[in-house]
Design an enzyme around this catalytic site. Structure first.
Site, PDB file in Angstrom:
ATOM      1  N   GLY A  17       0.779  -1.238   0.000  1.00 17.97           N
ATOM      2  CA  GLY A  17       0.000   0.000   0.000  1.00 17.97           C
ATOM      3  C   GLY A  17       0.809   1.284   0.000  1.00 17.97           C
ATOM      4  O   GLY A  17       0.357   2.310   0.520  1.00 17.97           O
ATOM      5  N   LYS A  69     -16.725 -14.704  -6.535  1.00 22.34           N
ATOM      6  CA  LYS A  69     -16.509 -13.314  -6.948  1.00 22.34           C
ATOM      7  C   LYS A  69     -17.755 -12.431  -6.826  1.00 22.34           C
ATOM      8  O   LYS A  69     -17.661 -11.299  -6.346  1.00 22.34           O
ATOM      9  CB  LYS A  69     -15.977 -13.300  -8.382  1.00 22.34           C
ATOM     10  CG  LYS A  69     -15.445 -11.955  -8.824  1.00 22.34           C
ATOM     11  CD  LYS A  69     -14.565 -12.123 -10.050  1.00 22.34           C
ATOM     12  CE  LYS A  69     -13.920 -10.823 -10.415  1.00 22.34           C
ATOM     13  NZ  LYS A  69     -12.786 -10.981 -11.308  1.00 22.34           N
ATOM     14  N   MET A  94      -4.585  -6.501  -6.861  1.00 19.83           N
ATOM     15  CA  MET A  94      -4.116  -7.541  -7.778  1.00 19.83           C
ATOM     16  C   MET A  94      -5.222  -8.472  -8.248  1.00 19.83           C
ATOM     17  O   MET A  94      -4.989  -9.655  -8.504  1.00 19.83           O
ATOM     18  CB  MET A  94      -3.003  -8.351  -7.106  1.00 19.83           C
ATOM     19  CG  MET A  94      -1.814  -7.508  -6.699  1.00 19.83           C
ATOM     20  SD  MET A  94      -1.116  -6.554  -8.064  1.00 19.83           S
ATOM     21  CE  MET A  94      -0.327  -7.879  -8.982  1.00 19.83           C
ATOM     22  N   ARG A  95      -6.424  -7.949  -8.385  1.00 23.24           N
ATOM     23  CA  ARG A  95      -7.554  -8.785  -8.767  1.00 23.24           C
ATOM     24  C   ARG A  95      -8.306  -8.073  -9.899  1.00 23.24           C
ATOM     25  O   ARG A  95      -8.464  -6.851  -9.852  1.00 23.24           O
ATOM     26  CB  ARG A  95      -8.460  -8.944  -7.542  1.00 23.24           C
ATOM     27  CG  ARG A  95      -9.397 -10.099  -7.581  1.00 23.24           C
ATOM     28  CD  ARG A  95      -9.957 -10.348  -6.188  1.00 23.24           C
ATOM     29  NE  ARG A  95      -9.001 -11.015  -5.326  1.00 23.24           N
ATOM     30  CZ  ARG A  95      -8.752 -12.319  -5.342  1.00 23.24           C
ATOM     31  NH1 ARG A  95      -9.404 -13.108  -6.154  1.00 23.24           N
ATOM     32  NH2 ARG A  95      -7.856 -12.844  -4.533  1.00 23.24           N
ATOM     33  N   ASN A 111      -6.574   3.532 -11.959  1.00 18.05           N
ATOM     34  CA  ASN A 111      -5.544   2.556 -11.594  1.00 18.05           C
ATOM     35  C   ASN A 111      -4.185   3.148 -11.903  1.00 18.05           C
ATOM     36  O   ASN A 111      -4.056   3.966 -12.812  1.00 18.05           O
ATOM     37  CB  ASN A 111      -5.729   1.261 -12.399  1.00 18.05           C
ATOM     38  CG  ASN A 111      -4.694   0.204 -12.038  1.00 18.05           C
ATOM     39  OD1 ASN A 111      -4.388  -0.004 -10.866  1.00 18.05           O
ATOM     40  ND2 ASN A 111      -4.134  -0.462 -13.046  1.00 18.05           N
ATOM     41  N   HIS A 113      -0.435   1.899 -13.062  1.00 18.52           N
ATOM     42  CA  HIS A 113       0.233   0.735 -13.654  1.00 18.52           C
ATOM     43  C   HIS A 113       1.695   1.098 -13.905  1.00 18.52           C
ATOM     44  O   HIS A 113       1.988   2.165 -14.448  1.00 18.52           O
ATOM     45  CB  HIS A 113      -0.460   0.359 -14.974  1.00 18.52           C
ATOM     46  CG  HIS A 113       0.130  -0.866 -15.600  1.00 18.52           C
ATOM     47  ND1 HIS A 113      -0.057  -2.126 -15.075  1.00 18.52           N
ATOM     48  CD2 HIS A 113       0.934  -1.019 -16.679  1.00 18.52           C
ATOM     49  CE1 HIS A 113       0.597  -3.010 -15.822  1.00 18.52           C
ATOM     50  NE2 HIS A 113       1.202  -2.367 -16.791  1.00 18.52           N
ATOM     51  N   SER A 140       1.829   4.840 -15.392  1.00 22.48           N
ATOM     52  CA  SER A 140       0.658   5.469 -16.004  1.00 22.48           C
ATOM     53  C   SER A 140      -0.512   5.396 -15.034  1.00 22.48           C
ATOM     54  O   SER A 140      -0.723   4.370 -14.392  1.00 22.48           O
ATOM     55  CB  SER A 140       0.248   4.732 -17.289  1.00 22.48           C
ATOM     56  OG  SER A 140       1.327   4.593 -18.187  1.00 22.48           O
ATOM     57  N   GLU A 146     -13.190  -2.695 -18.803  1.00 24.47           N
ATOM     58  CA  GLU A 146     -13.260  -4.157 -18.707  1.00 24.47           C
ATOM     59  C   GLU A 146     -11.963  -4.817 -19.168  1.00 24.47           C
ATOM     60  O   GLU A 146     -11.689  -5.956 -18.815  1.00 24.47           O
ATOM     61  CB  GLU A 146     -14.432  -4.693 -19.540  1.00 24.47           C
ATOM     62  CG  GLU A 146     -15.815  -4.450 -18.941  1.00 24.47           C
ATOM     63  CD  GLU A 146     -16.373  -3.067 -19.226  1.00 24.47           C
ATOM     64  OE1 GLU A 146     -15.636  -2.188 -19.734  1.00 24.47           O
ATOM     65  OE2 GLU A 146     -17.563  -2.851 -18.923  1.00 24.47           O
ATOM     66  N   ASP A 149      -5.627  -3.165 -17.879  1.00 21.06           N
ATOM     67  CA  ASP A 149      -4.675  -2.059 -18.061  1.00 21.06           C
ATOM     68  C   ASP A 149      -4.952  -1.271 -19.344  1.00 21.06           C
ATOM     69  O   ASP A 149      -4.030  -0.826 -20.033  1.00 21.06           O
ATOM     70  CB  ASP A 149      -3.224  -2.575 -18.027  1.00 21.06           C
ATOM     71  CG  ASP A 149      -2.899  -3.243 -16.704  1.00 21.06           C
ATOM     72  OD1 ASP A 149      -3.446  -2.800 -15.675  1.00 21.06           O
ATOM     73  OD2 ASP A 149      -2.118  -4.202 -16.699  1.00 21.06           O
ATOM     74  N   GLU A 178       5.629   7.012  -9.170  1.00 21.50           N
ATOM     75  CA  GLU A 178       4.230   6.624  -8.897  1.00 21.50           C
ATOM     76  C   GLU A 178       3.674   7.453  -7.745  1.00 21.50           C
ATOM     77  O   GLU A 178       2.539   7.955  -7.812  1.00 21.50           O
ATOM     78  CB  GLU A 178       4.145   5.134  -8.553  1.00 21.50           C
ATOM     79  CG  GLU A 178       4.486   4.215  -9.706  1.00 21.50           C
ATOM     80  CD  GLU A 178       4.282   2.740  -9.353  1.00 21.50           C
ATOM     81  OE1 GLU A 178       3.325   2.426  -8.639  1.00 21.50           O
ATOM     82  OE2 GLU A 178       5.090   1.912  -9.796  1.00 21.50           O
TER      83      GLU A 178
END
Ligand code: GRF
Length: 192
Positions: A17, A69, A94-95, A111, A113, A140, A146, A149, A178
């Site tokens: 984190g 899920k 990570m999901r 997100n 990346h 980035s 959907e 990345d 980041e």
């Protein structure tokens, strides 16, 4: 969004984190435009959760193991909604989110990346950049869709790849960027 009151952000993590910590630190400065309303994780043991609790931030943890899920995402969604979350920031989460979840939050999930997208989607980005002989790498921040990345890139930061770099050295150099980039882009996003 509302420029006059801070936008409530929920951060999803799976591990240490450090990006979450940089988002929290920036939120506590004047004019960030957002506040962190919840830190949630699919890993109850995630180190970042303990850090968030120690810093007075509401947390939610649930493993999808054994419940599936749909039930897992429904619970995460409920926790986010109850916390009043308006924007979700993935930070080392990570999901893969389901299409239903992405659709529910369409255009409101960001997100970070560790590559210069569209290069190196997925895992092991630094090793792949080095193996390709690239001379620069980076990170980035993008809108989550959907597709893994994919989605509109909102901001990028570059670093050089030095001769002799391994993935660990390069990851450390990128991580510094980041921590600077994500809060900056999130502030711009909630103000636009
Ligand atoms: C970061 O490199 C981020 O770009 C990637 O996963 C890593 C998470 O690190 N998505 P941390 O948990 O924020 O320290």
């Amino acid at each position: 969004m509302r420029p006059d009151s801070p936008v409530k952000v929920g951060i999803l993590i799976s591990g240490r984190g450090s990006n979450m910590q940089s988002l929290v630190a920036a939120a506590r400065e004047a004019n960030a435009g957002y506040e962190v309303a919840l830190v949630a994780s699919d890993k109850p043991e995630a180190a970042g959760l303990a850090w968030a609790q120690e810093h007075g931030i509401a947390t939610f943890a649930l493993s999808p193991k054994g419940i599936g899920k749909p039930a897992y995402e429904a619970a995460i969604n409920q926790a986010l909604s109850e916390a009043g979350v308006e924007v979700i920031a993935l930070a080392g989460y990570m999901r893969l989110l389901s299409g239903d979840f992405v659709a529910r939050w369409r255009g409101r999930i960001l997100n970070i990346h560790p590559s210069l997208l569209p290069l190196y989607k997925g895992l092991n980005t630094h090793a792949r950049a080095i193996a390709a002989g690239d001379t620069k790498a980076g990170c980035s921040v993008h809108i989550v869709t959907e597709e893994l990345d994919d989605g509109e890139v909102l901001g990028q930061a570059e670093v050089p790849i030095h001769p002799g770099d391994d993935a660990t050295a390069l990851a450390a150099r990128v991580l510094v960027e980041e921590h600077r980039l994500y809060p900056q882009v999130l502030t711009e996003f909630v103000r636009r």
